[in-house]
Design a protein around this motif. Structure first.
Motif, short mmCIF file in Angstrom:
data_model
loop_
_atom_site.label_atom_id
_atom_site.label_comp_id
_atom_site.label_asym_id
_atom_site.label_seq_id
_atom_site.Cartn_x
_atom_site.Cartn_y
_atom_site.Cartn_z
N THR A 187 0.50 -1.43 -0.50
CA THR A 187 -0.15 0.41 -0.01
C THR A 187 0.67 1.29 -0.01
O THR A 187 0.46 2.59 0.00
CB THR A 187 -0.98 -0.11 1.03
OG1 THR A 187 0.23 -0.57 2.26
CG2 THR A 187 -1.88 -0.99 1.14
N GLU A 188 1.93 1.16 -0.05
CA GLU A 188 2.52 2.20 1.03
C GLU A 188 4.30 1.84 -0.19
O GLU A 188 4.81 0.78 0.68
CB GLU A 188 2.68 3.30 1.88
CG GLU A 188 1.66 3.61 1.90
CD GLU A 188 1.44 4.80 3.10
OE1 GLU A 188 2.96 4.60 3.82
OE2 GLU A 188 0.84 4.90 3.82
N THR A 195 4.91 -0.66 3.80
CA THR A 195 3.79 -0.97 3.60
C THR A 195 3.02 -2.13 2.93
O THR A 195 2.79 -1.85 2.52
CB THR A 195 2.48 0.38 4.09
OG1 THR A 195 3.22 0.83 5.31
CG2 THR A 195 1.29 -0.43 5.69
N VAL A 196 2.72 -3.26 4.25
CA VAL A 196 2.34 -4.18 2.86
C VAL A 196 1.20 -5.49 3.93
O VAL A 196 1.14 -5.48 5.01
CB VAL A 196 4.02 -5.32 3.04
CG1 VAL A 196 3.16 -6.39 2.01
CG2 VAL A 196 5.19 -4.75 2.84
N THR A 223 -1.02 -6.36 9.22
CA THR A 223 -0.62 -4.93 8.03
C THR A 223 0.77 -5.03 8.46
O THR A 223 0.52 -5.10 9.91
CB THR A 223 -1.36 -3.97 8.60
OG1 THR A 223 -2.34 -4.04 7.55
CG2 THR A 223 -0.73 -2.66 7.67
N MET A 224 1.90 -5.11 8.38
CA MET A 224 3.45 -5.09 8.53
C MET A 224 4.07 -3.16 8.25
O MET A 224 3.75 -3.24 6.59
CB MET A 224 3.96 -5.68 8.31
CG MET A 224 3.77 -7.17 8.94
SD MET A 224 5.30 -8.74 8.19
CE MET A 224 3.83 -9.84 8.73
N LYS A 225 4.70 -2.82 8.56
CA LYS A 225 4.93 -1.67 8.33
C LYS A 225 7.07 -2.45 8.45
O LYS A 225 7.11 -2.38 9.14
CB LYS A 225 5.36 -0.27 9.23
CG LYS A 225 3.75 0.48 8.98
CD LYS A 225 3.56 1.59 9.74
CE LYS A 225 1.82 2.28 9.27
NZ LYS A 225 2.38 3.54 9.80
N ILE A 235 10.36 -5.20 10.73
CA ILE A 235 9.17 -4.99 10.72
C ILE A 235 9.48 -4.08 12.16
O ILE A 235 9.92 -3.83 12.92
CB ILE A 235 8.60 -6.11 12.08
CG1 ILE A 235 7.71 -7.13 10.54
CG2 ILE A 235 7.23 -5.34 12.08
CD1 ILE A 235 7.14 -8.32 11.12
N VAL A 236 8.66 -2.75 11.88
CA VAL A 236 8.88 -1.88 12.34
C VAL A 236 7.17 -1.51 13.20
O VAL A 236 7.37 -1.34 14.79
CB VAL A 236 8.76 -0.25 11.76
CG1 VAL A 236 8.31 0.63 13.05
CG2 VAL A 236 10.10 0.38 10.69
#
Length: 273
Positions: A187-188, A195-196, A223-225, A235-236
């Motif tokens: 998504t970003e 962002t996935v 949802t992972m940043k 991963i954040v």
């Protein structure tokens, strides 16, 4: 013209006509002949449609292979389920795939494999959970994540699942906790952050004759940043929500023994976009 009509076999304009079948059934003989023709027509049309689809697919492949001067803009869009063709990882750390490429494909592959690790049975062991977090979380957030998950994986949670208070499996049972990614979506994205979203199916429960918490299936989206750190995606933050979930099928539930055997015999995968 019917399927039985043919032209040009006995002379110009000559037509051979199929005669009606002999009517042996006074209540439906003629109608049976009609149904046979209809079924034949449907079969022929179906075969033709399949042939057209096959030819179109073959032509598309030829176009892709020979489109050197057309440029990338002339190529068809990749289907959402198509693989990128890029090798997903270069190495593993503690059994977890690592070493992803610094692009969207790498970020999606990382998110899929990290989802598997976060949904594994090893997360219920303090020692193994800390090892997983140290591999997939950005270093600056590992300590905070460990503390947060220590609180989440509490004796109360273990008891609700059917485990012992310390997260070990009761004797005579097999603990099942598996996550299988169904698809990923970015998504970003920048070269430093991404962002996935990962759509997953999961199994959780105890397989055993005395189990009161049988293995059940669930659907959820993680949802992972991610951040590019020390030459890899880490991963954040990550969050989870329910669904999308399909309508349950009519599959017969397996026995506890069959489920335990499947978990022991069938290994997992390294996921890639």
């Amino acid at each position: 013209m019917s399927l039985g009509d043919e032209q040009g076999h006995g002379g110009a304009g000559e037509t051979r006509t199929r005669l009606p079948e002999r009517e042996t059934d006074p209540y439906g003989g003629a109608r049976r002949g009609g149904r046979s023709s209809s079924r034949s027509l449907v079969t022929v049309v179906g075969v033709v449609v399949l042939l057209i689809a096959a030819i179109a697919f073959a032509n598309r492949g030829d176009d892709d292979a020979s489109g050197g001067d057309a440029g990338s803009e002339a190529k068809p869009k990749v289907a959402t389920t198509a693989a990128s063709g890029t090798k997903p990882v270069a190495s593993k750390a503690g059994g977890i795939p690592t070493g992803y490429s610094r692009d969207q494909q790498g970020a999606e592959s990382a998110a899929a494999n990290y989802s598997v690790a976060l949904g594994s049975a090893e997360m219920f062991s303090k020692t193994q959970r800390d090892s997983i977090l140290q591999t997939i979380i950005v270093p600056s957030r590992v300590a905070g994540m460990e503390a947060a998950l220590d609180r989440a994986y509490s004796p109360a949670l273990n008891k609700s699942i059917g485990l012992n208070d310390d997260g070990t499996t009761p004797k005579g049972n097999t603990f099942v906790s598996r996550t299988s990614p169904i698809g990923t979506k970015v998504t970003e994205f920048t070269t430093s952050t991404a962002t996935v979203e990962v759509w997953c199916s999961g199994l959780l429960g105890l397989a055993g004759q005395s189990s009161t918490n049988p293995v059940t299936n669930s659907w959820f989206t993680i949802t992972m940043k991610l951040q590019w750190t020390d030459g890899d995606w880490k991963i954040v933050t990550h969050s989870q929500k329910e669904g999308p979930a399909p309508v349950p099928g009519d599959d017969k539930a397996s026995t506890a023994d069959d489920m335990a055997k499947a978990v022991e015999e069938y290994g997992g995968f390294t996921y890639a976009r």
